[in-house]
Scaffold this active site. Structure first.
Site, PDB file in Angstrom:
ATOM      1  N   ASN A  23       0.877  -1.175   0.107  1.00 47.28           N
ATOM      2  CA  ASN A  23       0.117   0.055   0.250  1.00 47.28           C
ATOM      3  C   ASN A  23       0.863   1.274  -0.181  1.00 47.28           C
ATOM      4  O   ASN A  23       0.483   2.394  -0.480  1.00 47.28           O
ATOM      5  CB  ASN A  23      -0.855  -0.078   1.197  1.00 47.28           C
ATOM      6  CG  ASN A  23      -2.142  -0.812   0.732  1.00 47.28           C
ATOM      7  OD1 ASN A  23      -3.171  -0.297   0.299  1.00 47.28           O
ATOM      8  ND2 ASN A  23      -2.043  -2.226   1.235  1.00 47.28           N
ATOM      9  N   ASP A 151       0.994  -6.665  11.785  1.00 46.83           N
ATOM     10  CA  ASP A 151       1.000  -5.237  12.223  1.00 46.83           C
ATOM     11  C   ASP A 151       1.141  -5.060  13.683  1.00 46.83           C
ATOM     12  O   ASP A 151       0.719  -5.960  14.449  1.00 46.83           O
ATOM     13  CB  ASP A 151      -0.313  -4.713  11.995  1.00 46.83           C
ATOM     14  CG  ASP A 151      -0.381  -3.001  12.056  1.00 46.83           C
ATOM     15  OD1 ASP A 151       0.146  -2.578  13.068  1.00 46.83           O
ATOM     16  OD2 ASP A 151      -0.384  -2.234  11.133  1.00 46.83           O
ATOM     17  N   GLY A 183       4.379  -1.670  11.173  1.00 45.44           N
ATOM     18  CA  GLY A 183       3.409  -0.924  11.628  1.00 45.44           C
ATOM     19  C   GLY A 183       4.180   0.085  12.735  1.00 45.44           C
ATOM     20  O   GLY A 183       5.266   0.036  12.650  1.00 45.44           O
ATOM     21  N   GLU A 213      13.519   1.589  14.606  1.00 46.85           N
ATOM     22  CA  GLU A 213      13.095   2.839  14.190  1.00 46.85           C
ATOM     23  C   GLU A 213      13.019   3.916  15.054  1.00 46.85           C
ATOM     24  O   GLU A 213      12.881   5.126  14.363  1.00 46.85           O
ATOM     25  CB  GLU A 213      11.701   2.557  13.399  1.00 46.85           C
ATOM     26  CG  GLU A 213      11.554   1.790  12.296  1.00 46.85           C
ATOM     27  CD  GLU A 213      10.420   1.322  11.682  1.00 46.85           C
ATOM     28  OE1 GLU A 213       9.934   2.083  10.702  1.00 46.85           O
ATOM     29  OE2 GLU A 213       9.471   0.549  12.125  1.00 46.85           O
TER      30      GLU A 213
HETATM   31  P1  IMP Z   1       0.079  -2.594   3.781  1.00 51.91           P
HETATM   32  O1  IMP Z   1       0.885  -3.460   4.910  1.00 51.91           O
HETATM   33  O2  IMP Z   1       0.188  -3.047   2.161  1.00 51.91           O
HETATM   34  O3  IMP Z   1      -1.121  -1.905   4.024  1.00 51.91           O
HETATM   35  O4  IMP Z   1       1.313  -1.176   3.783  1.00 51.91           O
HETATM   36  C1  IMP Z   1       1.264  -0.013   4.653  1.00 51.91           C
HETATM   37  C2  IMP Z   1       1.632  -0.609   5.981  1.00 51.91           C
HETATM   38  O5  IMP Z   1       2.965  -0.991   6.176  1.00 51.91           O
HETATM   39  C3  IMP Z   1       1.287   0.609   7.187  1.00 51.91           C
HETATM   40  O6  IMP Z   1      -0.027   0.529   7.582  1.00 51.91           O
HETATM   41  C4  IMP Z   1       2.290   0.032   8.030  1.00 51.91           C
HETATM   42  O7  IMP Z   1       2.002  -0.834   8.840  1.00 51.91           O
HETATM   43  C5  IMP Z   1       3.336  -0.646   7.390  1.00 51.91           C
HETATM   44  N1  IMP Z   1       4.669   0.495   6.910  1.00 51.91           N
HETATM   45  C6  IMP Z   1       5.027   1.018   6.114  1.00 51.91           C
HETATM   46  N2  IMP Z   1       5.965   1.924   6.099  1.00 51.91           N
HETATM   47  C7  IMP Z   1       6.430   1.335   7.312  1.00 51.91           C
HETATM   48  C8  IMP Z   1       7.630   2.017   8.232  1.00 51.91           C
HETATM   49  O8  IMP Z   1       8.426   2.753   7.582  1.00 51.91           O
HETATM   50  N3  IMP Z   1       7.609   1.639   9.504  1.00 51.91           N
HETATM   51  C9  IMP Z   1       6.655   0.578   9.836  1.00 51.91           C
HETATM   52  N4  IMP Z   1       5.605   0.162   9.227  1.00 51.91           N
HETATM   53  C10 IMP Z   1       5.684   0.712   8.062  1.00 51.91           C
END
Ligand code: IMP
Ligand code: ZN
Length: 357
Positions: A23, A151, A183, A213
């Protein structure tokens, strides 16, 4: 070589992307279009305003719910996969591990399983359009694989269910290659997800953890190192003691330079942990994290690294080839990709280890 020559070289270099959140890869124009389809002009304007705003860590975590609101449908997920892999291929990426957190969206007929199945179906279709380590008509093929994300907001039971789902799907398709913990780094406790991540290991799935982080979390960092994941993401706020412990483990680090700068995790690349990891000969893979959210590409990350850390073309090539070793892929497929790198070395005019191209 001038900056333009190096940019061209970074684009032409075969690359491997190991840390990309599905995403987070969304194109701005796609998100605006999805928002307009779902909520008309006001929703599109909301997306435009959010995309024009700041991108510190807080603002990024405010942007993701917006992406999730408009992109969590079967059709949108398939589009995200297709577009992400097409964008990666256009940037010279030959292999990518996309990761995503499975989501329930009953009003769209999506369960966590069918969410992942929609992603996998689109990935399988994309992979059929090319061959791993191959190029179709001069076009780079980017072979996709999936990492399932837990997450940090998930409870212990929820995290266990996520990992069980990953294990079940991995038994059905070789496209599922691992598990991630990601997350909001300010949320939750390591002990909550550890049993689920131990299950992933027990079932033979490699694990990558978002690590260090935030500053002042050395004790969580230590627990994560003790877990012995196959890879770590970021490691951008390690204190000196934790850094020495990390170096001793030799666990490869997925480094995301633009992400770390934009989220203000680090002020300059000179003080970025990557500089010290490279000096120590620690395994590192350059990655984008969220190419859409942070408006970057993997070749831009390589160019930044070349400039910030004074890397030659040959060093960049070896850096990229080295990332492949950390992929969650069976040896046979890595070997196919190595072949592709060696052919590219001759084309790019870089000498390869053990060769004289
Ligand atoms: P998804 O898992 O495809 O929905 O991608 C977006 C999700 O990745 C976000 O809601 C976060 O949970 C995670 N995410 C994206 N970038 C970061 C980051 O820099 N640190 C930690 N989690 C991240
Ligand atoms: Zn990440």
């Amino acid at each position: 070589m001038g900056p333009e020559g190096m940019a061209e070289f970074a684009r032409a270099l075969p690359k491997v992307e190991l840390h990309a959140h599905l995403n987070g890869c969304v194109r701005g124009a796609t998100l605006e279009e999805l928002a307009r389809e779902a909520g008309g002009a006001p929703a599109a304007a909301e997306v435009r305003a959010a995309l024009a705003g700041p991108r510190d860590l807080r603002a990024c975590f405010a942007l993701f719910p917006l992406v999730h609101r408009f992109a969590t449908t079967r059709a949108a997920l398939a589009r995200l996969v297709r577009e992400s892999l097409a964008d990666l291929a256009a940037d010279g990426v030959v292999y990518a591990e996309l990761r995503t957190t499975p989501k329930d969206r009953p009003e769209e007929g999506l369960s966590r399983r069918s969410y992942l199945e929609a992603v996998l179906r689109a990935m399988e279709e994309h992979n059929r359009s090319g061959r791993i380590g191959g190029a179709a008509g001069g076009r780079v093929h980017c072979e996709g694989r999936l990492i399932v994300s837990v997450d940090r907001r998930e409870s212990a039971d929820h995290a266990l269910a996520t990992v069980r789902l990953a294990v079940e799907l991995a038994a059905e398709t070789p496209l599922v290659v691992g598990v991630d913990l990601s997350g909001d780094p300010a949320v939750g406790e390591w002990s909550t997800w550890e049993p689920a991540l131990l299950l992933a290991h027990a079932k033979g799935l490699p694990v990558t953890l978002h690590f260090a982080e935030l500053p002042g979390r050395a004790s969580e960092g230590r627990s994560m190192l003790a877990f012995a994941p196959e890879r770590l993401g970021h490691a951008v706020r390690v204190d000196p003691a934790l850094e020495s412990e990390l170096l001793a483990t030799r666990i490869p680090v997925e480094v995301c330079l633009t992400s770390n700068l934009k989220t203000q995790s680090v002020a300059t690349l000179g003080e970025h942990v990557c500089a010290r990891l490279l000096r120590a000969g620690h395994p590192v893979a350059l990655c984008t994290d969220d190419s859409g959210v942070f408006d970057t590409t993997l070749s831009a990350e390589f160019l930044m690294a070349a400039e910030a850390f004074g890397l030659s073309r040959r060093a960049l090539f070896e850096f990229s080839l080295g990332s492949l070793e950390h992929a969650f892929l069976p040896e046979g497929l890595k070997e196919s990709l190595r072949g592709h790198f060696l052919v590219a070395a001759a084309r790019l005019g870089v000498a390869t280890p053990g060769g004289d191209a």
